[in-house]
Design a protein around this motif. Structure first.
Motif, PDB file in Angstrom:
ATOM      1  N   SER A  81      45.573  45.624  26.092  1.00 12.19           N
ATOM      2  CA  SER A  81      45.913  45.495  27.507  1.00 12.19           C
ATOM      3  C   SER A  81      44.631  45.559  28.325  1.00 12.19           C
ATOM      4  N   GLY A  82      44.797  45.441  29.643  1.00 11.49           N
ATOM      5  CA  GLY A  82      43.701  45.769  30.535  1.00 11.49           C
ATOM      6  C   GLY A  82      43.491  47.276  30.504  1.00 11.49           C
ATOM      7  N   LYS A  83      42.503  47.730  31.222  1.00  8.96           N
ATOM      8  CA  LYS A  83      42.229  49.174  31.330  1.00  8.96           C
ATOM      9  C   LYS A  83      42.439  49.545  32.791  1.00  8.96           C
ATOM     10  N   HIS A  84      43.286  50.548  33.035  1.00  4.97           N
ATOM     11  CA  HIS A  84      43.550  50.930  34.420  1.00  4.97           C
ATOM     12  C   HIS A  84      43.800  52.427  34.533  1.00  4.97           C
ATOM     13  N   ARG A  85      44.001  52.856  35.780  1.00  6.77           N
ATOM     14  CA  ARG A  85      44.320  54.257  36.080  1.00  6.77           C
ATOM     15  C   ARG A  85      45.187  54.278  37.330  1.00  6.77           C
ATOM     16  N   ASP A 105      39.653  60.916  30.141  1.00  6.78           N
ATOM     17  CA  ASP A 105      40.121  61.909  31.107  1.00  6.78           C
ATOM     18  C   ASP A 105      39.236  61.931  32.354  1.00  6.78           C
ATOM     19  N   PRO A 106      39.856  62.162  33.515  1.00  5.22           N
ATOM     20  CA  PRO A 106      39.056  62.267  34.742  1.00  5.22           C
ATOM     21  C   PRO A 106      38.332  63.610  34.799  1.00  5.22           C
ATOM     22  N   GLU A 107      37.186  63.565  35.438  1.00  6.19           N
ATOM     23  CA  GLU A 107      36.417  64.776  35.734  1.00  6.19           C
ATOM     24  C   GLU A 107      36.045  64.645  37.200  1.00  6.19           C
ATOM     25  N   PHE A 108      36.176  65.708  37.962  1.00  5.23           N
ATOM     26  CA  PHE A 108      35.826  65.587  39.368  1.00  5.23           C
ATOM     27  C   PHE A 108      35.213  66.888  39.874  1.00  5.23           C
ATOM     28  N   THR A 109      34.409  66.740  40.913  1.00  4.79           N
ATOM     29  CA  THR A 109      33.823  67.886  41.591  1.00  4.79           C
ATOM     30  C   THR A 109      34.290  67.846  43.032  1.00  4.79           C
ATOM     31  N   VAL A 110      34.500  69.026  43.578  1.00  2.00           N
ATOM     32  CA  VAL A 110      34.948  69.134  44.959  1.00  2.00           C
ATOM     33  C   VAL A 110      33.915  69.937  45.718  1.00  2.00           C
ATOM     34  N   ASP A 111      33.414  69.342  46.775  1.00  2.11           N
ATOM     35  CA  ASP A 111      32.472  70.006  47.667  1.00  2.11           C
ATOM     36  C   ASP A 111      32.935  69.643  49.066  1.00  2.11           C
ATOM     37  N   PRO A 137      48.061  61.880  35.054  1.00  3.73           N
ATOM     38  CA  PRO A 137      47.578  61.197  36.257  1.00  3.73           C
ATOM     39  C   PRO A 137      46.076  60.918  36.216  1.00  3.73           C
ATOM     40  N   TYR A 138      45.716  59.754  36.681  1.00  4.81           N
ATOM     41  CA  TYR A 138      44.354  59.264  36.905  1.00  4.81           C
ATOM     42  C   TYR A 138      43.482  59.194  35.659  1.00  4.81           C
ATOM     43  N   VAL A 139      44.104  59.147  34.502  1.00  7.64           N
ATOM     44  CA  VAL A 139      43.384  58.954  33.245  1.00  7.64           C
ATOM     45  C   VAL A 139      43.148  57.452  33.078  1.00  7.64           C
TER      46      VAL A 139
END
Length: 187
Positions: A81-85, A105-111, A137-139
């Protein structure tokens, strides 16, 4: 000031509840024009950046289903398939064939603001007919058919996330569209 005194404060004349009642009664009228079922011949095929999809229920199809979007996806042997999130969790049920998923997997920083990145190395999940796959979600994710035959699966996502303003659907990589033997014609 005591709570009992603060209780008397506030603006008078709101009609929020009455407006909600009126909207609910209009919703019942709207429901009368919507279908409770979608026949196979009314389901819609799409050659999309994600691949070949057959929409089973979608917010554009005039049904009484307000919670889910569902489609069937077909991936030919040895293809992907395509790749999506997307912000919504996705659950897929494998109807036919075997293969695997790659999930980043998503990784995020919050500032002051937040920054999204994704794992460089994906996790691999093998699957076969009658298996369920849950995609958080958001993977970032992509589906791969094994070499022995085509894959068909049903995908289901919750529409409520989109309704809340967090659609977040992004196509990271598109799949090349090319016809295969047995592919429905006219797509």
């Amino acid at each position: 000031m005591k709570e009992s005194e603060r209780f008397e404060l506030g603006q008078k004349g709101a009609t929020h509840y009455q407006r909600a009642l009126a909207e609910a009664s209009q919703h019942e009228v709207t429901m009368q024009g919507l279908s409770s079922y979608v026949l196979a011949e009314d389901q819609q095929w799409e050659q999309s950046p994600q691949g070949l999809l057959k929409h089973l229920v979608n917010d554009q199809m005039g049904t009484r289903e307000f919670a889910l979007d569902m489609y069937l996806q077909v991936i030919e042997a040895g293809e992907h398939s395509g790749k999506h999130r997307h912000f919504s969790e996705e659950v897929i049920y494998i109807l036919e064939g075997s293969g695997y998923d790659l999930h980043w997997d998503p990784e995020f920083t919050v500032d002051v603001s937040y920054t999204w990145t994704w794992a460089e190395e994906p996790q691999r999940f093998e699957w076969a007919a009658e298996d369920f796959v849950v995609i958080p979600p958001y993977v970032n994710h992509q589906h791969f058919a094994g070499p022995d035959g085509r894959v068909r699966f049903v995908s289901s996502t919750a529409r409520i996330i989109k309704a809340m303003g967090f659609d977040g659907l992004e196509q990271v990589e598109s799949v090349e569209a090319h016809p295969h033997p047995g592919q429905p014609t006219g797509l």
